[in-house]
Structures are given as structure tokens and as C-alpha cells.
Design a protein around this motif. Structure first.
Motif, PDB file in Angstrom:
ATOM      1  N   ILE A  74      -9.248   0.109   0.739  1.00 10.38           N
ATOM      2  CA  ILE A  74      -9.521   1.080   1.792  1.00 10.38           C
ATOM      3  C   ILE A  74      -8.813   2.394   1.480  1.00 10.38           C
ATOM      4  O   ILE A  74      -7.590   2.477   1.476  1.00 10.38           O
ATOM      5  N   SER A  75      -9.620   3.419   1.245  1.00 13.92           N
ATOM      6  CA  SER A  75      -9.067   4.734   0.902  1.00 13.92           C
ATOM      7  C   SER A  75      -9.090   5.665   2.114  1.00 13.92           C
ATOM      8  O   SER A  75      -9.776   5.400   3.102  1.00 13.92           O
ATOM      9  N   PHE A  76      -8.352   6.750   1.996  1.00 14.32           N
ATOM     10  CA  PHE A  76      -8.398   7.788   3.015  1.00 14.32           C
ATOM     11  C   PHE A  76      -9.836   8.283   3.185  1.00 14.32           C
ATOM     12  O   PHE A  76     -10.290   8.507   4.304  1.00 14.32           O
ATOM     13  N   LEU A  77     -10.544   8.446   2.078  1.00 12.99           N
ATOM     14  CA  LEU A  77     -11.912   8.954   2.142  1.00 12.99           C
ATOM     15  C   LEU A  77     -12.828   8.001   2.905  1.00 12.99           C
ATOM     16  O   LEU A  77     -13.706   8.451   3.646  1.00 12.99           O
ATOM     17  N   ASP A  78     -12.628   6.696   2.764  1.00 13.65           N
ATOM     18  CA  ASP A  78     -13.434   5.732   3.514  1.00 13.65           C
ATOM     19  C   ASP A  78     -13.314   5.977   5.018  1.00 13.65           C
ATOM     20  O   ASP A  78     -14.306   5.984   5.744  1.00 13.65           O
ATOM     21  N   VAL A  79     -12.082   6.173   5.475  1.00  7.71           N
ATOM     22  CA  VAL A  79     -11.834   6.379   6.906  1.00  7.71           C
ATOM     23  C   VAL A  79     -12.389   7.734   7.348  1.00  7.71           C
ATOM     24  O   VAL A  79     -13.049   7.838   8.386  1.00  7.71           O
ATOM     25  N   ILE A  80     -12.146   8.766   6.555  1.00 10.18           N
ATOM     26  CA  ILE A  80     -12.639  10.104   6.897  1.00 10.18           C
ATOM     27  C   ILE A  80     -14.163  10.107   6.991  1.00 10.18           C
ATOM     28  O   ILE A  80     -14.734  10.644   7.942  1.00 10.18           O
ATOM     29  N   GLU A 111     -15.134  18.437  -4.273  1.00 14.37           N
ATOM     30  CA  GLU A 111     -15.168  17.204  -5.072  1.00 14.37           C
ATOM     31  C   GLU A 111     -13.757  16.807  -5.518  1.00 14.37           C
ATOM     32  O   GLU A 111     -13.418  15.622  -5.524  1.00 14.37           O
ATOM     33  N   ASN A 112     -12.944  17.790  -5.895  1.00 13.41           N
ATOM     34  CA  ASN A 112     -11.559  17.494  -6.275  1.00 13.41           C
ATOM     35  C   ASN A 112     -10.796  16.879  -5.110  1.00 13.41           C
ATOM     36  O   ASN A 112     -10.039  15.919  -5.284  1.00 13.41           O
ATOM     37  N   MET A 113     -11.000  17.438  -3.918  1.00 10.87           N
ATOM     38  CA  MET A 113     -10.338  16.898  -2.732  1.00 10.87           C
ATOM     39  C   MET A 113     -10.829  15.477  -2.446  1.00 10.87           C
ATOM     40  O   MET A 113     -10.031  14.582  -2.161  1.00 10.87           O
ATOM     41  N   LYS A 114     -12.138  15.262  -2.545  1.00  6.03           N
ATOM     42  CA  LYS A 114     -12.685  13.927  -2.300  1.00  6.03           C
ATOM     43  C   LYS A 114     -12.142  12.922  -3.305  1.00  6.03           C
ATOM     44  O   LYS A 114     -11.840  11.782  -2.945  1.00  6.03           O
ATOM     45  N   ASP A 115     -12.008  13.333  -4.564  1.00  5.33           N
ATOM     46  CA  ASP A 115     -11.443  12.440  -5.576  1.00  5.33           C
ATOM     47  C   ASP A 115     -10.014  12.043  -5.208  1.00  5.33           C
ATOM     48  O   ASP A 115      -9.630  10.878  -5.333  1.00  5.33           O
ATOM     49  N   GLU A 116      -9.230  13.016  -4.764  1.00  3.07           N
ATOM     50  CA  GLU A 116      -7.847  12.740  -4.361  1.00  3.07           C
ATOM     51  C   GLU A 116      -7.812  11.771  -3.182  1.00  3.07           C
ATOM     52  O   GLU A 116      -7.044  10.806  -3.176  1.00  3.07           O
ATOM     53  N   LEU A 121      -4.889   5.374  -1.271  1.00  2.00           N
ATOM     54  CA  LEU A 121      -5.166   4.172  -0.495  1.00  2.00           C
ATOM     55  C   LEU A 121      -4.209   4.052   0.684  1.00  2.00           C
ATOM     56  O   LEU A 121      -3.032   4.406   0.587  1.00  2.00           O
ATOM     57  N   LEU A 122      -4.724   3.522   1.783  1.00  2.00           N
ATOM     58  CA  LEU A 122      -3.884   3.334   2.964  1.00  2.00           C
ATOM     59  C   LEU A 122      -2.781   2.311   2.710  1.00  2.00           C
ATOM     60  O   LEU A 122      -1.697   2.421   3.280  1.00  2.00           O
ATOM     61  N   ILE A 123      -3.028   1.355   1.838  1.00  2.00           N
ATOM     62  CA  ILE A 123      -2.000   0.352   1.532  1.00  2.00           C
ATOM     63  C   ILE A 123      -0.774   1.022   0.906  1.00  2.00           C
ATOM     64  O   ILE A 123       0.352   0.556   1.083  1.00  2.00           O
ATOM     65  N   ASP A 124      -0.966   2.126   0.201  1.00  2.00           N
ATOM     66  CA  ASP A 124       0.172   2.855  -0.366  1.00  2.00           C
ATOM     67  C   ASP A 124       1.063   3.412   0.746  1.00  2.00           C
ATOM     68  O   ASP A 124       2.292   3.420   0.612  1.00  2.00           O
ATOM     69  N   ILE A 125       0.477   3.856   1.838  1.00  2.00           N
ATOM     70  CA  ILE A 125       1.245   4.341   2.983  1.00  2.00           C
ATOM     71  C   ILE A 125       2.006   3.175   3.613  1.00  2.00           C
ATOM     72  O   ILE A 125       3.193   3.294   3.948  1.00  2.00           O
ATOM     73  N   VAL A 126       1.330   2.051   3.765  1.00  2.00           N
ATOM     74  CA  VAL A 126       1.976   0.866   4.332  1.00  2.00           C
ATOM     75  C   VAL A 126       3.163   0.451   3.462  1.00  2.00           C
ATOM     76  O   VAL A 126       4.245   0.155   3.983  1.00  2.00           O
TER      77      VAL A 126
END
Length: 141
Positions: A74-80, A111-116, A121-126
Motif C-alpha cells: 500500500i503506497s501513498f499514491l494508492d490512498v491519494i 510523473e516524478n511526484m507520482k513515482d515518489e 509505502l505506508l508501512i515505512d511510516i508505521v
């Protein structure tokens, strides 16, 4: 550019859901109270996350919400995208015969922002939260 408050709440909600013990759920009321939101407003966000396949709901008295995919998927982009949709931030308002050079720069930046965001990943924040919590416990002892 600015994301909506709903995206902010969705990201925080997802992090909380990922932190839940495996197999457990949490109700909308408790999630809403944690973020000082109305349950009705949060329900709309949860509906979008459910439709995107990021979470699932279990009905009933002991029901609630939980993530429906592995946390490392689960990435930030998925949630956004679940909340904001997957539309371009910039569209050239002028009609050119060839692609607009300004639009090319803007799209590449997007596209660069979307790649970032796709690679964040949200798990990295956790995991970072868990390290901070552990460090706080060690400092207190």
C-alpha cells in the motif's frame, strides 16, 4: 497544489489500520474519535478506500474495518488515488497543434511526484513510528 482534507484523514486512517494487530478490526466511531471527525464524514472516506480495495469492512456488532492488502503493498499514491482520483493536476488551457511545451514540463514533474508517492509505502511510516516509540521507551528507562 493541495490535497483535500479527506486525503489527509485517509492517510492517517490507513496508517492506524496497518498498525492494528493482524486479524483485528476497528469501528468507524473509534476511528472518527481518534481524528476528531464526524463518523459520517469518515464513513465517506472509508467507502472510497473500500471501493479502491485498500480496506474491507466486516458488518455486525464486533465488525469494523481492516486493511485488505498486505501492508507492504500500500503506497501513498494508492490512498491519494482512492480519494482524489487519478487525474492530471495540470491541463494546458491553450489549444496547440503540437503538444504544449509548458504542459510537457508540468506532466513530467507530476510523473516524478507520482513515482515518489508510488515508491513511498505506508508501512515505512508505521515502522518509523514503531522505532520512535521504542526510542521513547528506552529514553524513559
Amino acid at each position: 497544489m493541495k490535497y483535500s482534507n479527506a486525503t489527509n484523514y485517509a492517510l492517517h486512517t490507513m496508517v492506524h489500520l496497518i498498525r492494528l494487530p493482524k486479524g483485528s478490526t476497528i469501528g468507524v466511531q473509534e476511528l472518527a474519535e481518534m481524528q476528531h471527525l464526524s463518523p459520517t464524514y469518515l464513513s465517506k472516506i472509508l467507502t472510497k478506500l473500500t471501493k479502491a480495495g485498500l480496506i474491507e469492512s466486516t458488518p455486525g456488532v464486533k465488525g469494523g474495518y481492516k486493511v485488505s492488502r498486505a501492508p507492504y503493498e500500500i503506497s501513498f499514491l494508492d490512498v491519494i488515488n482512492a480519494i482524489e482520483g487519478d487525474t492530471n493536476l495540470f491541463n494546458c488551457s491553450l489549444h496547440h497543434n503540437e503538444r504544449c511545451l509548458i504542459e510537457n514540463v508540468m506532466r513530467q514533474a507530476e510523473e516524478n511526484m507520482k513515482d515518489e508517492l508510488r515508491n513511498s509505502l505506508l508501512i515505512d511510516i508505521v515502522n518509523k513510528m514503531n522505532v520512535q516509540k521504542q526510542n521513547s521507551v528506552e529514553e524513559a528507562t
